[in-house]
Design an enzyme around this catalytic site. Structure first.
Site, PDB file in Angstrom:
ATOM      1  N   LYS A 155       0.854  -1.190   0.000  1.00 14.16           N
ATOM      2  CA  LYS A 155       0.000   0.000   0.000  1.00 14.16           C
ATOM      3  C   LYS A 155       0.892   1.243   0.000  1.00 14.16           C
ATOM      4  CE  LYS A 155      -1.659   2.986   2.793  1.00 14.16           C
ATOM      5  NZ  LYS A 155      -1.782   4.133   1.898  1.00 14.16           N
ATOM      6  N   GLU A 230       9.617   1.060  10.771  1.00 14.71           N
ATOM      7  CA  GLU A 230      10.701   2.023  10.517  1.00 14.71           C
ATOM      8  C   GLU A 230      10.047   3.390  10.633  1.00 14.71           C
ATOM      9  OE1 GLU A 230      12.746   4.618   9.404  1.00 14.71           O
ATOM     10  OE2 GLU A 230      12.621   3.946   7.314  1.00 14.71           O
ATOM     11  N   CYS A 264      13.610  10.291   7.114  1.00 13.97           N
ATOM     12  CA  CYS A 264      13.600   9.870   8.520  1.00 13.97           C
ATOM     13  C   CYS A 264      15.004   9.939   9.120  1.00 13.97           C
ATOM     14  CB  CYS A 264      13.017   8.473   8.646  1.00 13.97           C
ATOM     15  SG  CYS A 264      13.687   7.320   7.475  1.00 13.97           S
ATOM     16  N   GLU A 365      10.149  15.680  15.226  1.00  9.81           N
ATOM     17  CA  GLU A 365      10.508  15.454  13.825  1.00  9.81           C
ATOM     18  C   GLU A 365       9.744  16.461  12.966  1.00  9.81           C
ATOM     19  OE1 GLU A 365       9.231  11.795  11.773  1.00  9.81           O
ATOM     20  OE2 GLU A 365      11.276  11.687  11.013  1.00  9.81           O
TER      21      GLU A 365
HETATM   22  P1  NDP Z   1       1.849   8.365   8.082  1.00 12.01           P
HETATM   23  O1  NDP Z   1       2.537   7.553   9.083  1.00 12.01           O
HETATM   24  O2  NDP Z   1       0.417   8.758   8.296  1.00 12.01           O
HETATM   25  O3  NDP Z   1       1.887   7.632   6.635  1.00 12.01           O
HETATM   26  C1  NDP Z   1       2.730   6.570   6.294  1.00 12.01           C
HETATM   27  C2  NDP Z   1       1.920   5.465   5.609  1.00 12.01           C
HETATM   28  O4  NDP Z   1       0.988   4.910   6.545  1.00 12.01           O
HETATM   29  C3  NDP Z   1       1.067   5.954   4.425  1.00 12.01           C
HETATM   30  O5  NDP Z   1       1.028   4.938   3.436  1.00 12.01           O
HETATM   31  C4  NDP Z   1      -0.292   6.129   5.057  1.00 12.01           C
HETATM   32  O6  NDP Z   1      -1.357   6.069   4.134  1.00 12.01           O
HETATM   33  C5  NDP Z   1      -0.321   4.938   5.999  1.00 12.01           C
HETATM   34  N1  NDP Z   1      -1.293   5.034   7.082  1.00 12.01           N
HETATM   35  C6  NDP Z   1      -1.870   6.151   7.617  1.00 12.01           C
HETATM   36  N2  NDP Z   1      -2.742   5.817   8.601  1.00 12.01           N
HETATM   37  C7  NDP Z   1      -2.715   4.467   8.688  1.00 12.01           C
HETATM   38  C8  NDP Z   1      -3.400   3.508   9.518  1.00 12.01           C
HETATM   39  N3  NDP Z   1      -4.275   3.884  10.464  1.00 12.01           N
HETATM   40  N4  NDP Z   1      -3.131   2.201   9.343  1.00 12.01           N
HETATM   41  C9  NDP Z   1      -2.235   1.798   8.431  1.00 12.01           C
HETATM   42  N5  NDP Z   1      -1.585   2.639   7.604  1.00 12.01           N
HETATM   43  C10 NDP Z   1      -1.805   3.960   7.731  1.00 12.01           C
HETATM   44  O7  NDP Z   1       2.697   9.639   7.829  1.00 12.01           O
HETATM   45  P2  NDP Z   1       2.172  11.068   7.267  1.00 12.01           P
HETATM   46  O8  NDP Z   1       2.063  10.930   5.830  1.00 12.01           O
HETATM   47  O9  NDP Z   1       0.955  11.548   7.982  1.00 12.01           O
HETATM   48  O10 NDP Z   1       3.366  11.984   7.733  1.00 12.01           O
HETATM   49  C11 NDP Z   1       3.317  12.551   9.039  1.00 12.01           C
HETATM   50  C12 NDP Z   1       4.667  12.607   9.652  1.00 12.01           C
HETATM   51  O11 NDP Z   1       5.178  11.287   9.796  1.00 12.01           O
HETATM   52  C13 NDP Z   1       5.719  13.312   8.829  1.00 12.01           C
HETATM   53  O12 NDP Z   1       5.633  14.688   8.974  1.00 12.01           O
HETATM   54  C14 NDP Z   1       6.965  12.707   9.387  1.00 12.01           C
HETATM   55  O13 NDP Z   1       7.294  13.339  10.582  1.00 12.01           O
HETATM   56  C15 NDP Z   1       6.561  11.269   9.669  1.00 12.01           C
HETATM   57  N6  NDP Z   1       6.945  10.339   8.565  1.00 12.01           N
HETATM   58  C16 NDP Z   1       8.043   9.583   8.724  1.00 12.01           C
HETATM   59  C17 NDP Z   1       8.445   8.757   7.692  1.00 12.01           C
HETATM   60  C18 NDP Z   1       9.655   7.913   7.808  1.00 12.01           C
HETATM   61  O14 NDP Z   1      10.260   7.593   6.803  1.00 12.01           O
HETATM   62  N7  NDP Z   1      10.026   7.499   8.991  1.00 12.01           N
HETATM   63  C19 NDP Z   1       7.737   8.686   6.422  1.00 12.01           C
HETATM   64  C20 NDP Z   1       6.543   9.499   6.378  1.00 12.01           C
HETATM   65  C21 NDP Z   1       6.184  10.286   7.425  1.00 12.01           C
HETATM   66  P3  NDP Z   1      -2.007   7.380   3.459  1.00 12.01           P
HETATM   67  O15 NDP Z   1      -1.002   8.470   3.579  1.00 12.01           O
HETATM   68  O16 NDP Z   1      -2.271   6.953   2.070  1.00 12.01           O
HETATM   69  O17 NDP Z   1      -3.259   7.655   4.224  1.00 12.01           O
END
Ligand code: NDP
Length: 462
Positions: A155, A230, A264, A365
């Site tokens: 996904k 991660e 990250c 972050e």
């Molecule tokens: P999220 O953790 O929401 O998104 C990461 C993935 O998880 C996306 O594919 C998202 O889907 C999915 N997701 C969201 N909600 C759920 C759920 N309840 N169950 C399962 N999967 C889910 O990150 P954000 O996009 O909201 O980013 C917010 C913050 O997170 C950033 O500002 C950053 O600080 C951090 N982040 C860290 C990352 C890393 O590499 N460690 C990567 C991305 C974000 P969808 O977006 O399609 O709804």
């Protein structure tokens, strides 16, 4: 009427694709196809599975420029970065193709018989991928999952689904059987949550925020799924007075403004020994001035826009009045670079120096191009500040003293540290976090263990 997501180019704000959003029933159907494809995939002879994965890697190489252009259009990242990341995808697939027949079990000396171990595939893997490195992170999960005989449903983030969708098409064209690697586009709370709870999904490999990682872990508990997480980071770039300051300062913009800070591993705290603080900041600001922000399709660009308007608002929130400083104090030095005019979710590279370690921007972050530069007194103080965070993903240590470098590397609680370098990720070496940056390791040979269970078999010989 079916839900759709509009995929936007963050540099132009143009809609570049409209993708139907999968429902829970469609997610279940993908999991069912993955489950059906499992027995035949795990039965493919190891050398044949390796050959198929190599063919897939070669097909990615043949389509590298197309994939890189797609990634730049969807994520807004500089084309040079997208080319590197697509190169990494091919390298990941080659690496795990080579590992298929090298993930060996053991024979264990025991009384009364022979004891053997086997690495068994888990079954169907659900992979949840964020928007910052969509194609690279997809490959980190697909490579070891397929090599160890699992099938996988990915996904992608709804903001950035295009490169994962194309990657799955390339896998099919290369001969990877139907159902082995599928991509399902939908929201986190629907498709992501369903994969996390589905009884036929054996493992969830998640990359994203710590908040959602917590939710994934909680939901996965219902079916005792294997989980690797991660998550976020607030990594420290630690610069000692005896370091090559010119080198450390020249490398620092890339370590925090790379991918517009949406990384990250971003070194979003630079800890500098007080005796060289002013000199380092002057050199660093000079390097930030030379940092090239602009059109991501230009080969010389080093930083593009942020991924979305909403995310830009979140990043800007960290620089609101008082800089998140609980005392409401003012900031002595704030250096910002320039960004292009016109459409696009631009945010300038921003240096806050000196910052206080308890400010919100120095603790949370940000996931944007904002860095807090903080002075420290001595080695013990550097360790204390570096570890004063719930995160533990990455970090750098700059010093000319080898023994100090090793002492620091052992003392800093982070999964990936580099000395006199800011590199965190290599295909051959394990990658992952300590503390609330998650657990489990991706990449390297270690990832093979994260996609398999050890089975122990005892054969009585008397
Ligand atoms: P999220 O953790 O929401 O998104 C990461 C993935 O998880 C996306 O594919 C998202 O889907 C999915 N997701 C969201 N909600 C759920 C759920 N309840 N169950 C399962 N999967 C889910 O990150 P954000 O996009 O909201 O980013 C917010 C913050 O997170 C950033 O500002 C950053 O600080 C951090 N982040 C860290 C990352 C890393 O590499 N460690 C990567 C991305 C974000 P969808 O977006 O399609 O709804």
């Amino acid at each position: 009427m079916r839900d759709e997501c509009s995929v936007v180019n963050p540099a132009t704000e143009a809609v570049i694709a409209t993708i139907p959003m999968a429902s829970i029933d469609e997610t279940d159907a993908a999991v069912a196809r993955a489950k059906d494809a499992g027995p035949a995939w795990r039965a493919v002879a190891p050398t044949d599975r390796a050959r198929l994965m190599r063919r897939f890697a070669g097909h990615v190489e043949d389509h590298a420029e197309e994939l890189a252009q797609l990634e730049t259009a969807n994520v807004g990242k500089p084309i040079a970065d997208s080319r590197d990341e697509v190169g990494m995808v091919a390298e990941v697939l080659h690496f795990y193709a080579g590992a298929v027949d090298k993930h060996r079990g053991a024979t264990v000396p025991v009384a009364g018989g022979v004891d053997l171990t086997f690495h068994e595939p888990l079954g169907v893997v659900g992979a949840i991928v964020p928007w910052n490195f969509p194609i690279a992170i997809t490959s980190w999960k697909v490579g070891p999952a397929l090599a160890t005989g699992n099938t996988i449903v990915v996904k992608p983030a709804e903001l950035t689904p295009l490169s994962a969708l194309r990657l799955a098409e390339l896998a099919l064209e290369a001969g990877v059987p139907e159902g082995v690697f599928q991509v399902v586009v939908g929201t986190g709370p629907t498709v992501g949550a369903r994969l996390t709870e589905h009884p036929d999904v054996a493992k969830v490999a998640f990359t994203g925020s710590t908040a959602v990682g917590r939710e994934v872990m909680r939901r996965a508990a219902g079916t005792i799924k294997r989980v690797t997480l991660e998550l976020g980071g607030k990594s420290a770039n630690i610069v000692f007075a005896d370091a090559d300051l010119e080198r450390a300062a020249a490398a620092a913009p890339g370590s925090v403004f790379g991918n517009a800070g949406q990384d990250c591993c971003a070194r979003s705290r630079i800890l500098v020994e007080r005796s060289v603080f002013d000199r380092f900041v002057a050199l660093f600001v000079e390097a930030v001035d030379a940092w090239r922000v602009g059109d991501p399709t230009h080969p010389d660009t080093q930083m593009g826009p942020l991924a979305s308007a909403r995310h830009r608002q979140v990043v800007a929130g960290f620089l609101a009045s008082g800089m998140g400083d609980p005392g409401g104090g003012t900031v002595e030095t704030l250096v910002t670079g320039s960004v292009p005019d016109g459409p696009g979710f631009w945010f300038p590279p921003t240096v806050v120096a000196p910052a206080e370690p308890d400010w919100r921007l120095a603790r949370e972050e940000i996931f944007g191009p904002v860095v807090a530069v903080i002075p420290f007194e001595d080695e013990a103080d550097a360790v204390r500040l570096a570890n004063d965070t719930p995160y533990g993903l990455a970090g750098s240590i700059w010093t000319g003293d080898g023994a100090k470098a090793l002492r620091m590397a052992r003392a800093v609680d982070a999964g990936n540290l580099s000395v006199n370098s800011n590199g965190s990720v290599r295909v051959q070496t394990s990658f992952g976090g300590m503390k609330q940056s998650g657990f489990g390791r991706e990449l390297g040979l270690e990832a093979l263990d994260a996609y398999s269970d050890v089975k122990n078999v005892f054969l009585a010989t008397s």
